[in-house]
Design an enzyme around this catalytic site. Structure first.
Site, PDB file in Angstrom:
ATOM      1  N   GLU A 157      12.597 -11.173   9.216  1.00 51.22           N
ATOM      2  CA  GLU A 157      11.874 -11.771  10.345  1.00 51.22           C
ATOM      3  C   GLU A 157      12.830 -12.345  11.389  1.00 51.22           C
ATOM      4  O   GLU A 157      12.394 -12.856  12.412  1.00 51.22           O
ATOM      5  CB  GLU A 157      10.907 -12.862   9.864  1.00 51.22           C
ATOM      6  N   GLU A 192      -2.539  -7.191  -2.348  1.00 53.26           N
ATOM      7  CA  GLU A 192      -3.004  -6.181  -1.406  1.00 53.26           C
ATOM      8  C   GLU A 192      -4.030  -5.305  -2.105  1.00 53.26           C
ATOM      9  O   GLU A 192      -3.790  -4.775  -3.185  1.00 53.26           O
ATOM     10  CB  GLU A 192      -1.865  -5.328  -0.847  1.00 53.26           C
ATOM     11  N   ARG A 234       0.236 -17.865   3.464  1.00 54.56           N
ATOM     12  CA  ARG A 234      -0.554 -18.161   4.664  1.00 54.56           C
ATOM     13  C   ARG A 234      -1.814 -18.941   4.317  1.00 54.56           C
ATOM     14  O   ARG A 234      -2.197 -19.865   5.025  1.00 54.56           O
ATOM     15  CB  ARG A 234      -0.901 -16.866   5.401  1.00 54.56           C
ATOM     16  N   ARG A 286      10.482  -8.939   4.384  1.00 49.51           N
ATOM     17  CA  ARG A 286      10.620  -8.485   5.772  1.00 49.51           C
ATOM     18  C   ARG A 286      11.703  -9.299   6.453  1.00 49.51           C
ATOM     19  O   ARG A 286      11.754 -10.510   6.294  1.00 49.51           O
ATOM     20  CB  ARG A 286       9.304  -8.687   6.545  1.00 49.51           C
ATOM     21  N   GLU A 307      -2.390 -15.939  11.803  1.00 45.58           N
ATOM     22  CA  GLU A 307      -3.037 -14.870  11.030  1.00 45.58           C
ATOM     23  C   GLU A 307      -2.792 -15.138   9.552  1.00 45.58           C
ATOM     24  O   GLU A 307      -1.655 -15.297   9.118  1.00 45.58           O
ATOM     25  CB  GLU A 307      -2.441 -13.504  11.409  1.00 45.58           C
ATOM     26  N   ASP A 363      -8.328  -9.244  12.027  1.00 50.15           N
ATOM     27  CA  ASP A 363      -7.429 -10.327  11.619  1.00 50.15           C
ATOM     28  C   ASP A 363      -8.247 -11.570  11.323  1.00 50.15           C
ATOM     29  O   ASP A 363      -9.211 -11.872  12.031  1.00 50.15           O
ATOM     30  CB  ASP A 363      -6.446 -10.657  12.750  1.00 50.15           C
ATOM     31  N   CYS A 413       0.779  -1.244   0.000  1.00 48.29           N
ATOM     32  CA  CYS A 413       0.000   0.000   0.000  1.00 48.29           C
ATOM     33  C   CYS A 413       0.813   1.298   0.000  1.00 48.29           C
ATOM     34  O   CYS A 413       0.387   2.274  -0.617  1.00 48.29           O
ATOM     35  CB  CYS A 413      -1.054  -0.011   1.095  1.00 48.29           C
ATOM     36  N   ASN A 440      -5.686  -9.780   6.784  1.00 49.86           N
ATOM     37  CA  ASN A 440      -6.379  -8.799   7.609  1.00 49.86           C
ATOM     38  C   ASN A 440      -7.167  -7.823   6.749  1.00 49.86           C
ATOM     39  O   ASN A 440      -6.999  -7.751   5.545  1.00 49.86           O
ATOM     40  CB  ASN A 440      -5.378  -8.046   8.488  1.00 49.86           C
ATOM     41  N   CYS A 473      -6.760  -0.946   3.813  1.00 45.16           N
ATOM     42  CA  CYS A 473      -6.196  -1.958   2.935  1.00 45.16           C
ATOM     43  C   CYS A 473      -6.414  -3.343   3.535  1.00 45.16           C
ATOM     44  O   CYS A 473      -6.758  -3.482   4.707  1.00 45.16           O
ATOM     45  CB  CYS A 473      -4.707  -1.718   2.722  1.00 45.16           C
ATOM     46  N   ARG A 480       6.145 -18.225   7.882  1.00 50.23           N
ATOM     47  CA  ARG A 480       6.764 -16.957   8.303  1.00 50.23           C
ATOM     48  C   ARG A 480       8.099 -16.872   7.598  1.00 50.23           C
ATOM     49  O   ARG A 480       9.057 -17.518   7.973  1.00 50.23           O
ATOM     50  CB  ARG A 480       6.936 -16.880   9.818  1.00 50.23           C
TER      51      ARG A 480
HETATM   52  P1  ATP Z   1       2.430 -11.173  11.980  1.00 51.84           P
HETATM   53  O1  ATP Z   1       1.808 -10.636  13.237  1.00 51.84           O
HETATM   54  O2  ATP Z   1       2.087 -12.595  11.672  1.00 51.84           O
HETATM   55  O3  ATP Z   1       3.887 -10.856  11.871  1.00 51.84           O
HETATM   56  P2  ATP Z   1       1.848  -8.791  10.593  1.00 51.84           P
HETATM   57  O4  ATP Z   1       0.935  -8.105  11.529  1.00 51.84           O
HETATM   58  O5  ATP Z   1       3.272  -8.414  10.537  1.00 51.84           O
HETATM   59  O6  ATP Z   1       1.724 -10.365  10.794  1.00 51.84           O
HETATM   60  P3  ATP Z   1       0.689  -7.479   8.416  1.00 51.84           P
HETATM   61  O7  ATP Z   1       1.727  -6.453   8.301  1.00 51.84           O
HETATM   62  O8  ATP Z   1      -0.615  -7.145   8.997  1.00 51.84           O
HETATM   63  O9  ATP Z   1       1.230  -8.749   9.150  1.00 51.84           O
HETATM   64  O10 ATP Z   1       0.545  -8.139   6.965  1.00 51.84           O
HETATM   65  C1  ATP Z   1      -0.649  -8.667   6.495  1.00 51.84           C
HETATM   66  C2  ATP Z   1      -0.524 -10.069   5.982  1.00 51.84           C
HETATM   67  O11 ATP Z   1       0.737 -10.312   5.351  1.00 51.84           O
HETATM   68  C3  ATP Z   1      -0.605 -11.118   7.054  1.00 51.84           C
HETATM   69  O12 ATP Z   1      -1.933 -11.375   7.396  1.00 51.84           O
HETATM   70  C4  ATP Z   1       0.024 -12.308   6.367  1.00 51.84           C
HETATM   71  O13 ATP Z   1      -0.897 -12.900   5.488  1.00 51.84           O
HETATM   72  C5  ATP Z   1       1.103 -11.675   5.526  1.00 51.84           C
HETATM   73  N1  ATP Z   1       2.413 -11.750   6.180  1.00 51.84           N
HETATM   74  C6  ATP Z   1       2.970 -10.862   7.012  1.00 51.84           C
HETATM   75  N2  ATP Z   1       4.194 -11.253   7.394  1.00 51.84           N
HETATM   76  C7  ATP Z   1       4.432 -12.427   6.777  1.00 51.84           C
HETATM   77  C8  ATP Z   1       5.542 -13.337   6.755  1.00 51.84           C
HETATM   78  N3  ATP Z   1       6.650 -13.094   7.431  1.00 51.84           N
HETATM   79  N4  ATP Z   1       5.438 -14.453   6.007  1.00 51.84           N
HETATM   80  C9  ATP Z   1       4.323 -14.696   5.285  1.00 51.84           C
HETATM   81  N5  ATP Z   1       3.257 -13.886   5.257  1.00 51.84           N
HETATM   82  C10 ATP Z   1       3.296 -12.754   5.990  1.00 51.84           C
HETATM   83 ZN    ZN Z   2      -1.507  -1.997   3.581  1.00 46.84          ZN
HETATM   84 MG    MG Z   3       5.011  -9.164  11.445  1.00 49.96          MG
END
Ligand code: ATP
Ligand code: ZN
Ligand code: MG
Length: 486
Positions: free
Chosen positions: A322, A339, A452, A320, A417, A400, A290, A420, A445, A331
Site C-alpha cells: 500500500e 472471501e 475494516r 498488498r 470501505e 461497496d 478468489c 464489497n 465474490c 489500511r
Molecule cells: P480500497 O479502495 O480501500 O483500497 P480496494 O478496492 O483495494 O479497497 P478490494 O480489492 O475491493 O479493496 O478488497 C475488498 C476488501 O478488502 C475491502 O472492502 C476491504 O475490506 C479489504 N481491504 C482491501 N485493502 C485493504 C487494506 N489495505 N487493508 C485492510 N483491508 C483491506
Molecule cells: Zn474476489
Molecule cells: Mg486498494
C-alpha cells in the site's frame, strides 16, 4: 486498417536458378492482398500489403504453401524474419498525448495511428503480438480520457445517523494499550484482546452470513502463480501492489556458505549475496482469495444440481503493497478477509446478491449497530464498457459497504470501505473455462475485511466493552486479559 509487411524467408541454398519455376508457381497462388516477391540469392523477400486480413497471416499461409514447392527443389526453408511491418489503424478518439509501447515506434496523427516494427523473429508474427500491440495502443488512448477521474459512486442505501461513543483513532488506542504491535511495514501482531475482537468479527460473519447462505469452506495456498494472475488480470491491473515470492536457487548448505559466513560476521544480510541465491519470482502472496479458487475450478464442468456453487476461504491473509497509503489497522499491507465466491446462473447470482445484502444489513444494523451505507461503484474504465451501474436490472458490478469513521471528522465525507459484493459476469468463468452442465455460468465474490469491520466498530462504539451493543457482546462476552509486561 492497413498492414504493410516486408519479410524474408531464409533458404538453405541459393535459389536464383529456380526463379522462373517459382514465378509460375506463384502465379497459381491466390491471396487477397498486394503481393510482391523477389529471390535474392538464398533469400526470398516478400512484400505484402493488405487492408483486410492481416499481412502477417498471409505470410504464414504463404510459408505453408511454399514448403512443398521448395521441398521438391531440395531447398529448405529456415523461418520467416520480419524486416519491416507497418500497421495503420483508426482510433475511436484522438490521442491527448503521445503513446509508446515496446517492440515498435508509434506515431499518432489525430485519429490515425501508425506503428512501425522492424527486425523481428518469426515468433513475433506466430504469437499474434501485433494484434495485442494494436489493442494496447487503443487501450492507452482510451485511458487518457479517464485518467484522474474518480470512479462512479452512487448511493443506494444509508442507515440513520448514530451517536459516536468517542472520536479517537482506534488504531492509536489499541497501540497505546499494547494490544497491537507493528511488525514491519503495515503488518500487525494482535495480542489476545485485539485478536479476540477480530475473531468475534469473523464469527459474526460466518454465523450470520456465510453459513446461513450455504457457503462451504475451502483452504487454499497462500502463493498465487503468475499464470493465475494473468488470467484474472491482477498482474496487469496492479503489478505495483503485489508482494512477489522468490524460490531459492538451491537448498544445499554449501551453496549458501558465503551468505552464512557474511551473516555470522556482520550480523547483517548482504543483499547482493542473497540475490545471487534467488530465482526470479514466478508467483506472489495472495492479494485476494478468489483467483486461487478460480484456478482450482479451472476446466471443470459443474453438475447442474450443485449450482450455485458457494464456497469461501478464510485460511490465507491478503498482502498488498500500500506504500504511503497505510494507516493503523485499517489500511495495512497484510490483512485478514473472509472471501466468498459464488458461481451460478445470472438469475441465481441475482438472488444471492439480494440475500447477501439482507444478511450484511442484519449484521451492521442489529449486531454491530453501525452507521453505514451502500453504494454502487464502477471504475471509470468499466463505465466505458457500458457497465455504468445506472440500470436497475444490471447486476454486473460492485456494491461497496462503507462505515463512517468519527475520528476522521465530518460525516458527510469521512467514510471507509469495509467490504464489497461483486458480480463479474462471465469474465472469470470464461478466463478459467468453468462450465455448467447446461447453464451458462457467471461468478462473483465478496470480501469481508475483518480489520475494516473492527476499525469501523471501535471507531463508532469506543473501546469500553461495557458500552458495546448487546448484539456484539453475545459474540464476545468477555475480553481475554492482556499479559502484564514489567
Ligand atoms: P480500497 O479502495 O480501500 O483500497 P480496494 O478496492 O483495494 O479497497 P478490494 O480489492 O475491493 O479493496 O478488497 C475488498 C476488501 O478488502 C475491502 O472492502 C476491504 O475490506 C479489504 N481491504 C482491501 N485493502 C485493504 C487494506 N489495505 N487493508 C485492510 N483491508 C483491506
Ligand atoms: Zn474476489
Ligand atoms: Mg486498494
Amino acid at each position: 486498417m492497413k498492414f504493410d509487411l516486408r519479410c524474408s524467408i531464409q533458404l538453405s541454398r541459393d535459389a536464383d536458378d529456380i526463379r522462373e519455376e517459382f514465378r509460375k508457381f506463384m502465379g497459381g497462388i491466390k491471396i487477397d492482398a498486394e503481393l510482391e516477391w523477389e529471390i535474392n540469392g538464398d533469400m526470398l523477400l516478400l512484400h505484402i500489403v493488405s487492408t483486410d486480413r492481416r499481412s502477417h497471416e498471409w505470410a504464414l499461409r504463404l510459408y505453408k504453401k511454399l514448403a512443398p514447392f521448395f521441398g521438391k527443389n531440395k531447398i529448405g526453408m529456415r523461418g520467416i524474419h520480419v524486416d519491416r511491418y507497418e500497421v495503420e489503424f483508426e482510433l475511436e478518439r484522438e490521442a491527448i498525448k503521445p503513446v509508446a509501447i515496446p517492440f515498435a515506434t508509434v506515431e499518432i496523427d489525430g485519429k490515425m495511428a501508425r506503428i512501425l516494427i522492424e527486425d523481428k523473429g518469426e515468433e513475433f508474427i506466430r504469437q499474434n503480438y501485433v494484434d495485442r500491440m494494436v489493442r494496447r495502443i487503443r487501450e492507452k488512448v482510451e485511458h487518457q480520457y479517464y485518467e484522474g477521474k474518480k470512479e462512479y459512486w452512487h448511493l443506494i442505501w444509508q442507515s440513520e445517523e448514530k451517536e459516536a461513543k468517542w472520536n479517537k483513532d482506534p488504531s492509536e488506542e489499541l497501540q497505546r494499550r499494547g494490544w497491537i504491535k507493528l511488525m514491519g511495514k503495515g503488518r500487525w501482531f494482535y495480542f489476545p484482546p485485539a485478536a479476540a475482537i477480530m475473531r468475534a468479527m469473523e464469527r459474526i460473519a460466518i454465523e450470520n452470513v456465510v453459513r446461513p447462505l450455504g457457503f462451504k469452506e475451502v483452504i487454499e495456498p497462500m502463493h498465487v502463480t503468475f499464470d493465475t494472475w494473468i488470467k484474472t488480470g491482477h498482474l496487469e491491473g496492479m503489478p505495483g501492489e503485489i508482494y512477489y515470492i522468490c524460490e531459492p536457487e538451491s537448498r544445499e548448505r554449501e551453496e549458501w556458505e558465503r551468505f552464512v559466513d557474511l551473516l555470522k560476521i556482520t550480523r547483517k544480510v548482504d543483499e547482493e549475496e542473497l540475490l545471487k541465491h534467488l530465482k526470479p519470482p514466478r508467483e506472489g502472496v495472495c492479494y485476494a482469495q478468489c483467483p486461487n479458487i478460480y484456478t482450482a475450478l479451472a476446466g471443470k464442468t459443474l453438475a447442474e444440481k450443485n449450482l450455485p456453487l458457494l464456497i469461501f476461504d478464510r485460511s490465507t491473509p491478503s498482502d498488498r503493497y500500500e506504500a504511503g497509503g497505510k494507516h493503523g489497522i485499517e489500511r495495512v499491507d497484510e490483512f485478514h478477509r473472509i472471501e466468498i465466491v459464488y458461481i451460478g446462473t445470472e438469475e441465481q447470482l441475482r438472488e444471492i446478491r439480494e440475500e447477501l445484502m439482507e444478511r450484511y444489513s442484519h449484521v451492521f444494523n442489529k449486531i454491530l449497530d453501525l452507521e453505514w451505507r451502500m453504494a454502487r461503484v464502477t471504475p471509470f474504465y468499466l463505465q466505458q464498457a457500458g457497465i455504468d451501474g445506472e440500470e436497475k436490472e444490471e447486476i454486473k458490478g460492485t456494491i461497496d459497504f462503507e462505515a463512517w469513521l468519527p475520528y476522521r471528522g465530518d460525516r458527510s465525507k469521512e467514510w471507509l470501505e469495509i467490504q464489497n459484493v461483486s458480480i463479474v459476469g462471465d469474465k472469470y468463468t470464461k478466463a478459467f473455462n468453468i462450465k455448467g452442465q447446461k447453464s451458462e455460468l457467471w461468478s462473483g465474490c465478496s470480501g469481508i475485511g475483518l480489520e475494516r469491520w473492527m476499525v469501523a466498530f471501535l471507531a463508532q462504539k469506543g473501546m469500553e466493552p461495557d458500552e458495546w451493543p448487546d448484539g456484539f457482546k453475545k459474540y464476545l462476552p468477555e475480553l481475554p486479559e492482556m499479559p502484564e509486561f514489567l
